[in-house]
Enzyme design. Structure first.
Site, PDB file in Angstrom:
ATOM      1  N   GLU A 174       0.854  -0.744   0.136  1.00  0.00           N
ATOM      2  CA  GLU A 174      -0.298  -0.270  -0.086  1.00  0.00           C
ATOM      3  C   GLU A 174       0.690   1.477   0.095  1.00  0.00           C
ATOM      4  OE1 GLU A 174      -2.866  -0.038   3.698  1.00  0.00           O
ATOM      5  OE2 GLU A 174      -3.537  -2.276   2.352  1.00  0.00           O
ATOM      6  N   GLU A 278      -6.330 -11.239  -0.798  1.00  0.00           N
ATOM      7  CA  GLU A 278      -6.726 -10.467  -0.253  1.00  0.00           C
ATOM      8  C   GLU A 278      -8.078 -10.972   0.110  1.00  0.00           C
ATOM      9  OE1 GLU A 278      -5.490  -7.429   2.322  1.00  0.00           O
ATOM     10  OE2 GLU A 278      -3.488  -7.459   1.927  1.00  0.00           O
TER      11      GLU A 278
HETATM   12  C1  XIL Z   1      -5.103  -6.722   8.688  1.00  0.00           C
HETATM   13  C2  XIL Z   1      -5.601  -7.906  10.103  1.00  0.00           C
HETATM   14  O1  XIL Z   1      -6.393  -8.984   8.780  1.00  0.00           O
HETATM   15  C3  XIL Z   1      -6.274  -7.204  11.238  1.00  0.00           C
HETATM   16  O2  XIL Z   1      -6.268  -7.955  12.201  1.00  0.00           O
HETATM   17  C4  XIL Z   1      -5.216  -5.809  11.736  1.00  0.00           C
HETATM   18  O3  XIL Z   1      -6.135  -5.636  12.686  1.00  0.00           O
HETATM   19  C5  XIL Z   1      -4.962  -5.214  10.910  1.00  0.00           C
HETATM   20  O4  XIL Z   1      -4.736  -5.660   9.288  1.00  0.00           O
HETATM   21  N1  XIL Z   1      -4.537  -4.333   3.767  1.00  0.00           N
HETATM   22  C6  XIL Z   1      -3.763  -5.504   4.290  1.00  0.00           C
HETATM   23  C7  XIL Z   1      -4.249  -6.706   5.323  1.00  0.00           C
HETATM   24  O5  XIL Z   1      -2.980  -5.758   3.491  1.00  0.00           O
HETATM   25  O6  XIL Z   1      -1.858  -7.076   6.263  1.00  0.00           O
HETATM   26  C8  XIL Z   1      -4.738  -5.653   6.267  1.00  0.00           C
HETATM   27  O7  XIL Z   1      -4.570  -6.860   7.006  1.00  0.00           O
HETATM   28  C9  XIL Z   1      -6.210  -5.559   6.129  1.00  0.00           C
HETATM   29  C10 XIL Z   1      -5.477  -4.633   4.992  1.00  0.00           C
END
Ligand code: XIL
Length: 367
Positions: A174, A278
């Protein structure tokens, strides 16, 4: 005729919500769960993943068996992020990651490393680091190299071939957001911090696949262009990059499939590995349902099928896999993130029953 209508009417109402798909007499299949006959990983021509934590692996038998049944790739939801590993200057805690690697090794599943550099996972001591910019940069270089080297030591045999358990890393996550623009990485290392981080990761492991990962690449044209430019710039300047992770936190309606295909096709043209990293599919962004309705579950099933089918536009050799961001609806990060406990974005219900979304995913895999 009247009798027939009456019979259908009776049949319709005799089908209870949960067992309707099991009843051979039922003309209406209105259950939001189903009993899968095939495992996702066996249907797929690429790895299918889900997220884990060391704690869940150690304490939850049901989770483990559902995981190993359908999935052959795992990503640490949080345990391999910087805030969890980088506990002080040149000091690392790899213990949770090691539990995950060990589990993967024993079960022959791949680990996707996530994520080395992310503005949302900076340990407090580093955020407040008072050393010089050069010292800061040295710390980050050491952290990336130590972390990648540590995990690259673990190998396993897959089809008689020795491979690293950690197949890939999201090196930077990101970067194209305002928070990342103002993060300590850009401020203290400079505008070329991405190039440096990828180079350090490659120096630590010559083989591990290096990914850039981001959200809404499939829906925001400017984000897509930033990613396409990154690939071009890296290639022109001989900076290593092997793949792009599209997070794919999407809704059952938005963005529309035409746009997703169009954006994906532009990345495909770059001949680079592609990971849907994701995936989850919201169905209640407007909070207009108070439980998952059959109609919404069906829309989600179709959406999962369409997304998986769309992923198959990626040529075989560039399919790095699809990873779901959670197992059960109640496990999803989105319930907190959207502050909506009535969200149902994943493939399993609270009792680990497969939702019909799982059937959609499975059907999308069938070539
Ligand atoms: C999220 C996790 O799922 C949560 O448990 C944590 O509190 C924050 O991060 N994009 C990403 C992931 O790349 O690492 C994130 O994961 C969700 C958004």
């Amino acid at each position: 005729m009247r009798k027939l209508i009456l019979l259908c009417f009776l049949l319709f109402f005799s089908c209870s919500k949960d067992d309707s798909t099991m009843d051979p007499l039922c003309c209406v299949h209105e259950s939001i769960t189903y009993v899968p006959t095939e495992n996702l990983k066996d249907l797929a021509s690429f790895p299918v993943g889900n997220i884990v934590s060391a704690n869940k692996i150690l304490t939850n038998n049901q989770f483990r068996s559902v995981l190993l049944n359908d999935f052959n790739s795992i990503t640490a939801e949080n345990d391999m992020k910087m805030a969890n590993i980088f506990i002080g200057p040149n000091s690392y805690d790899f213990s949770d990651g090691d539990i995950i690697i060990d589990f993967a090794q024993q079960n022959g599943v791949r680990v996707f490393g996530h994520a080395l550099i992310w503005h949302s996972s900076i340990p407090n001591w580093l955020q407040n680091y008072s050393g010089t910019d050069n010292e800061f940069e040295q710390l980050i270089e050491n952290y990336i190299k130590s972390t990648v080297s540590h995990f690259s030591q673990q190998k396993m045999l897959i089809d008689g071939e020795e491979v690293s358990v950690v197949a890939a890393w999201d090196v930077v996550n990101e970067a194209f957001t305002s928070q990342a623009e103002s993060s300590i990485f850009r401020q203290r290392i400079g505008d070329n911090y991405l190039e440096k981080c990828f180079t350090w990761a490659r120096e630590a492991d010559a083989d591990v696949k290096l990914f850039y990962n981001d959200y809404k690449i499939e829906s925001i044209p400017s984000k897509l262009n930033q990613v396409l430019n990154l690939i071009d710039d890296f290639r022109i300047n001989n900076i290593p990059i092997d793949g792009i992770g599209l997070q794919m936190h999407i809704d059952h309606i938005d963005p529309n499939l035409v746009q997703i295909k169009n954006h994906l096709d532009q990345i495909i043209e770059k001949d680079i590995l592609i990971h849907f990293s994701e995936l989850d599919v919201t169905v209640n962004r407007n909070v207009d349902i108070s439980e998952l309705t059959y109609e919404r579950a069906l829309s989600q099933e179709n959406r999962y099928r369409d997304i998986v089918e769309t992923y198959r536009r990626v040529p075989f050799e560039n399919r790095f896999g699809i990873t779901l961001w959670g197992m059960r609806d109640i496990d999803s990060w989105l319930l907190n993130h959207h502050n909506n406990p009535l969200e149902y974005p994943l493939l399993f219900d609270t009792g680990y029953n497969a939702k019909i979304a799982h059937r959609g995913f499975a059907n999308g895999l069938i070539e």
